[in-house]
Design a protein around this motif. Structure first.
Motif, mmCIF file in Angstrom:
data_model
loop_
_atom_site.group_PDB
_atom_site.id
_atom_site.type_symbol
_atom_site.label_atom_id
_atom_site.label_comp_id
_atom_site.label_asym_id
_atom_site.label_seq_id
_atom_site.Cartn_x
_atom_site.Cartn_y
_atom_site.Cartn_z
ATOM 1 N N LEU A 298 0.396 10.057 13.479
ATOM 2 C CA LEU A 298 1.109 9.223 12.512
ATOM 3 C C LEU A 298 0.144 8.169 11.985
ATOM 4 O O LEU A 298 -0.706 7.682 12.727
ATOM 5 C CB LEU A 298 2.283 8.557 13.251
ATOM 6 C CG LEU A 298 3.502 8.102 12.478
ATOM 7 C CD1 LEU A 298 4.110 9.261 11.710
ATOM 8 C CD2 LEU A 298 4.537 7.523 13.433
ATOM 9 N N ASP A 299 0.297 7.822 10.722
ATOM 10 C CA ASP A 299 -0.499 6.753 10.146
ATOM 11 C C ASP A 299 0.069 5.408 10.612
ATOM 12 O O ASP A 299 1.174 5.360 11.151
ATOM 13 C CB ASP A 299 -0.478 6.879 8.615
ATOM 14 C CG ASP A 299 -1.762 6.353 7.999
ATOM 15 O OD1 ASP A 299 -2.510 5.650 8.705
ATOM 16 O OD2 ASP A 299 -2.014 6.641 6.809
ATOM 17 N N SER A 300 -0.663 4.329 10.383
ATOM 18 C CA SER A 300 -0.254 3.049 10.956
ATOM 19 C C SER A 300 0.579 2.198 10.006
ATOM 20 O O SER A 300 0.909 1.066 10.307
ATOM 21 C CB SER A 300 -1.493 2.273 11.393
ATOM 22 O OG SER A 300 -2.429 2.229 10.338
ATOM 23 N N HIS A 301 0.911 2.740 8.819
ATOM 24 C CA HIS A 301 1.794 2.007 7.899
ATOM 25 C C HIS A 301 2.860 2.966 7.395
ATOM 26 O O HIS A 301 2.879 3.319 6.222
ATOM 27 C CB HIS A 301 1.004 1.375 6.745
ATOM 28 C CG HIS A 301 -0.211 2.180 6.384
ATOM 29 N ND1 HIS A 301 -1.468 1.872 6.830
ATOM 30 C CD2 HIS A 301 -0.341 3.310 5.670
ATOM 31 C CE1 HIS A 301 -2.323 2.771 6.393
ATOM 32 N NE2 HIS A 301 -1.669 3.670 5.681
ATOM 33 N N CYS A 302 3.684 3.394 8.332
ATOM 34 C CA CYS A 302 4.735 4.377 8.051
ATOM 35 C C CYS A 302 6.081 3.821 8.463
ATOM 36 O O CYS A 302 6.175 2.842 9.195
ATOM 37 C CB CYS A 302 4.501 5.642 8.872
ATOM 38 S SG CYS A 302 3.088 6.594 8.342
ATOM 39 N N GLY A 432 8.178 7.838 5.555
ATOM 40 C CA GLY A 432 7.654 6.997 4.479
ATOM 41 C C GLY A 432 6.256 6.510 4.816
ATOM 42 O O GLY A 432 5.929 6.264 5.975
ATOM 43 N N HIS A 433 5.426 6.380 3.796
ATOM 44 C CA HIS A 433 4.034 5.970 3.988
ATOM 45 C C HIS A 433 3.627 5.066 2.829
ATOM 46 O O HIS A 433 4.005 5.323 1.695
ATOM 47 C CB HIS A 433 3.142 7.227 4.033
ATOM 48 C CG HIS A 433 1.676 6.942 3.990
ATOM 49 N ND1 HIS A 433 0.899 7.167 2.865
ATOM 50 C CD2 HIS A 433 0.847 6.448 4.929
ATOM 51 C CE1 HIS A 433 -0.355 6.818 3.126
ATOM 52 N NE2 HIS A 433 -0.411 6.382 4.376
ATOM 53 N N VAL A 434 2.885 4.018 3.123
ATOM 54 C CA VAL A 434 2.380 3.145 2.064
ATOM 55 C C VAL A 434 1.119 3.787 1.490
ATOM 56 O O VAL A 434 0.081 3.818 2.149
ATOM 57 C CB VAL A 434 2.053 1.731 2.593
ATOM 58 C CG1 VAL A 434 1.651 0.810 1.448
ATOM 59 C CG2 VAL A 434 3.220 1.146 3.363
ATOM 60 N N PHE A 435 1.240 4.352 0.296
ATOM 61 C CA PHE A 435 0.071 4.936 -0.360
ATOM 62 C C PHE A 435 -0.693 3.818 -1.053
ATOM 63 O O PHE A 435 -0.112 3.030 -1.782
ATOM 64 C CB PHE A 435 0.503 5.980 -1.390
ATOM 65 C CG PHE A 435 0.998 7.260 -0.771
ATOM 66 C CD1 PHE A 435 0.121 8.279 -0.452
ATOM 67 C CD2 PHE A 435 2.350 7.437 -0.506
ATOM 68 C CE1 PHE A 435 0.575 9.456 0.126
ATOM 69 C CE2 PHE A 435 2.814 8.614 0.066
ATOM 70 C CZ PHE A 435 1.919 9.628 0.376
ATOM 71 N N ARG A 436 -1.990 3.773 -0.832
ATOM 72 C CA ARG A 436 -2.782 2.698 -1.420
ATOM 73 C C ARG A 436 -3.750 3.223 -2.450
ATOM 74 O O ARG A 436 -4.052 4.417 -2.488
ATOM 75 C CB ARG A 436 -3.531 1.948 -0.320
ATOM 76 C CG ARG A 436 -2.583 1.128 0.513
ATOM 77 C CD ARG A 436 -3.285 0.437 1.630
ATOM 78 N NE ARG A 436 -3.746 1.370 2.650
ATOM 79 C CZ ARG A 436 -4.087 0.996 3.872
ATOM 80 N NH1 ARG A 436 -4.050 -0.267 4.191
ATOM 81 N NH2 ARG A 436 -4.496 1.881 4.761
ATOM 82 N N LYS A 437 -4.240 2.296 -3.262
ATOM 83 C CA LYS A 437 -5.138 2.721 -4.333
ATOM 84 C C LYS A 437 -6.592 2.608 -3.918
ATOM 85 O O LYS A 437 -7.471 3.164 -4.536
ATOM 86 C CB LYS A 437 -4.883 1.883 -5.585
ATOM 87 C CG LYS A 437 -3.484 2.139 -6.151
ATOM 88 C CD LYS A 437 -3.261 1.410 -7.463
ATOM 89 C CE LYS A 437 -1.881 1.714 -8.001
ATOM 90 N NZ LYS A 437 -1.056 0.513 -8.143
HETATM 91 MN MN LIG Z 1 -2.439 5.678 5.111
#
Ligand SMILES: [Mn+2]
Length: 645
Positions: A298-302, A432-437
């Motif tokens: 798992l990613d850390s901003h989910c 849910g995941h925070v997609f970043r630019k």
């Molecule tokens: Mn990520």
């Protein structure tokens, strides 16, 4: 604009209620029932919800939270039911006191030993078959350096944890994490989110003996509010028996406490690297200490959604070679609204090994009648997936010589498909995941160089002769150092994995081999060449096969063809299917070229010449050419495009 969207989202969430409401009402119920000598009315339903709510509500409701509750058979304090002889008052009182005493003792034990209790439950309860015995044994035997397991009795002070890292007034909220930290910090670690699944998902049922999983979350300088929300969402929205542990791998963040403090939450463990290792080696480290038979990365901003884990565990339980991921919903990096992602996407890429979400192919979309059915995907995005631990180890974990981030998802995806497994997206699972630019952290060797090194290793080990297209699409990779791949190639041989051509033919036929703008040449099959054979009596141009004359360099006019991106042409006339439908056996003729005509669009797919619209393949019949269902073992469908050079 933004506040409106955010406001709307919050309103939707509030209306939705969600687990928060459920939990709160349950606690009120429990508190009132404790004050009167009566026991909870719903011991069955209460058990699970309370387990999930336990860590959050510990402080306020330590008494109410007395863990194991007596079953329905020990609820004598209830009003006597008709037909049963009422017990005497003395009996009632004695029973009530006995129950309260037992509950108090159990509660104290539960409070002190929650972590142990959880392990015992997963090995002795529903997951007994998979999680029992062996992994438990390994846990006890191993000595793991630097792993920290919390002392739950000390409790976790959520407010203090978050308050210690709040933004200073006037500080740019995007600077540290490339998302709006201010908005994230405002939200509760237990905030409810909308259930974004298809409406037929909630009625799905899953095995009662799903295996427990070790959740592995790696991070480097993650914001505390997003990290905590990731962890809490897992604990709040997963049946306790399915979570063996949550292993946080802190990849040398500036503040070790970001990770360490979280181990006060039951089941949470922390593994800290003493230097920057990157995502890939960190994950391997987490996987190596994992006690469960199934790994969940798992990613850390989910934020995981309702019933996120069960459908994925079900697929892996049925077939351990499946590597499965959820639909990844979008958490807005600006206002943290939770937005549903499309359910019709899968992972794809181009020859430069650049990942992209793409629509599932039209034929598959038409054939999809059950929206809960998994979607086969050529590659996974890489951040979130579930894999059987022994399968992960068998496949060779990860390429440990890859740095920081990037490319590892291709390497894993090719490996899984080519070595006998499969990759799929399970639509009833949503995370849910925070997609970043941009990446909020530094790559010691630079972002682009790291990506090149990692994808180049992937191409060199897995892409066979097709790696030339990678280099054409990413010329900056030519000549760059990438370390030795000998052991990875060895591993591939040992597992007897299939070729990249097999992968293109069977898994990702949509990735077409690039064709140069205009390339004159011949189209050969054995000793025969495709040729135009003049007009018939009706004036149609005929197409057939003839012995190759001349050479590829200097063919006769009837056998010389120009290949462009989609057209196969000869003197202004183009190869055209007479039908664009998927029904096989339709004649292929020559027509005046029209680049916008779907019947004339072809592409190379390995050694097939495939009609782009119908997906059928060009096949030579004795006196004509037709479109047929593509079959690798039919020689009449195998073509060589030999260019003049
Ligand atoms: Mn990520």
């Amino acid at each position: 604009m933004t506040p409106v969207t955010f406001g709307t989202a919050i309103r939707m969430l509030k209306e939705n209620g969600g687990p928060e409401r459920e939990v709160r009402s349950l606690h009120i119920e429990l508190l009132t029932t404790l004050q009167t000598p009566q026991w909870p009315q719903k011991p069955g339903t209460g058990a699970q919800t309370l387990d999930r709510a336990a860590p959050r509500e510990r402080k306020q409701t330590a008494g109410a939270e007395s863990g194991p509750r007596p079953g329905p058979e020990s609820t004598p304090a209830r009003a006597p039911t008709p037909g049963v002889r009422p017990p005497t008052m003395r009996k009632i009182r004695a029973n009530a006191i006995a129950i309260l005493t037992v509950a108090w003792i159990l509660g104290t034990f539960y409070y002190l030993w929650q972590d142990n209790r959880a392990h015992a439950a997963s090995s002795g309860g529903r997951g007994a078959k998979r999680a029992g015995g062996r992994p438990e044994q390994l846990r006890e035997d191993r000595t793991i350096p630097l792993i920290v397991t919390g002392t739950p009795s000390r409790g976790f002070d959520e407010k203090a944890y978050l308050a210690a890292k709040q933004l200073k007034p006037g500080e740019d909220p995007y600077r540290q994490h490339a998302f709006n930290q201010l908005e994230s910090d405002k939200l509760s670690p237990d905030r409810p989110i909308r259930d974004t699944r298809h409406y037929s998902c909630p009625s799905m049922s899953y095995s009662s003996d799903l295996p427990a999983t070790s959740v592995i979350i790696t991070f480097h300088n993650e914001a505390r509010s997003t990290l905590l929300r990731t962890v809490k969402s897992v604990l709040n929205r997963t049946p306790a028996s399915l979570i063996q542990e949550i292993i946080l791998v802190d990849d040398f963040s500036s503040d070790p406490e970001d990770c360490l403090l979280l181990t006060r939450i039951p089941k949470v463990k922390c593994l800290r690297n003493d230097r920057r290792e990157g995502l890939i080696r960190s994950r391997v480290r987490g996987a190596d200490v994992a006690a469960a038979a199934v790994l969940t990365f798992l990613d850390s901003h989910c934020e995981v959604n309702t019933e996120w884990l069960q459908p994925m565990l079900q697929r892996v339980k049925e077939d351990h070679t499946r590597v499965v991921s959820p639909i990844i919903d979008v958490i807005s990096l600006d206002n943290f609204a939770y937005l549903a992602a499309s359910a019709d996407l899968r992972g794809g890429f181009d020859w430069s090994l650049h990942f992209k979400w793409e629509q599932i192919p039209l034929e598959q979309k038409i054939a999809r009648t059950d929206p809960t059915k998994p979607i086969r995907t050529p590659v996974i995005a890489g951040g979130i997936f579930v894999i059987d631990k022994s399968w992960f180890n068998h496949l060779g974990k990860y390429d440990a010589q890859m740095d920081i981030w990037g490319g590892e998802n291709f390497e894993l995806s090719f490996r899984v498909w080519m070595c006998g497994g499969s990759l799929e997206i399970v639509p009833c699972s949503r995370v849910g995941h925070v997609f970043r630019k941009r990446h909020p952290y530094n790559f010691p060797e630079g972002n682009a160089l790291t990506y090149i090194r990692n994808t180049k290793r992937t191409a060199e080990v897995w892409m066979d002769e097709y790696k030339q297209y990678y280099y054409e699409a990413r010329p900056s990779a030519i000549g760059k150092a990438f370390g030795s791949v000998a052991t990875r190639i060895e591993q591939r041989k040992k597992m007897n994995c299939k070729s990249f051509r097999w992968y293109l033919d069977n898994v990702y036929p949509e990735l077409t081999v690039p064709v140069k703008e205009v390339l004159p040449g011949i189209i050969k099959q054995g000793t025969n060449c495709l040729e135009s054979q003049g007009q018939d009596t009706a004036g149609n141009f005929q197409l057939g096969m003839g012995i190759c004359r001349g050479s590829a360099k200097n063919p006769p006019a009837a056998q010389a063809w120009l290949f462009t991106d989609h057209l196969i042409q000869q003197q202004g006339k183009c190869l055209a299917a007479t039908s664009t439908s998927v029904s096989p056996g339709s004649l292929v003729v020559l027509q005046a070229c029209n680049p916008r005509e779907g019947r004339q669009r072809w592409r190379r797919k390995a050694s097939f010449i495939q009609h782009s619209v119908s997906g059928l393949c060009l096949e030579a019949k004795p006196a004509q050419l037709v479109t047929s269902k593509c079959q690798a073992d039919v020689p009449a469908q195998q073509w060589q495009l030999l260019p003049h050079t």
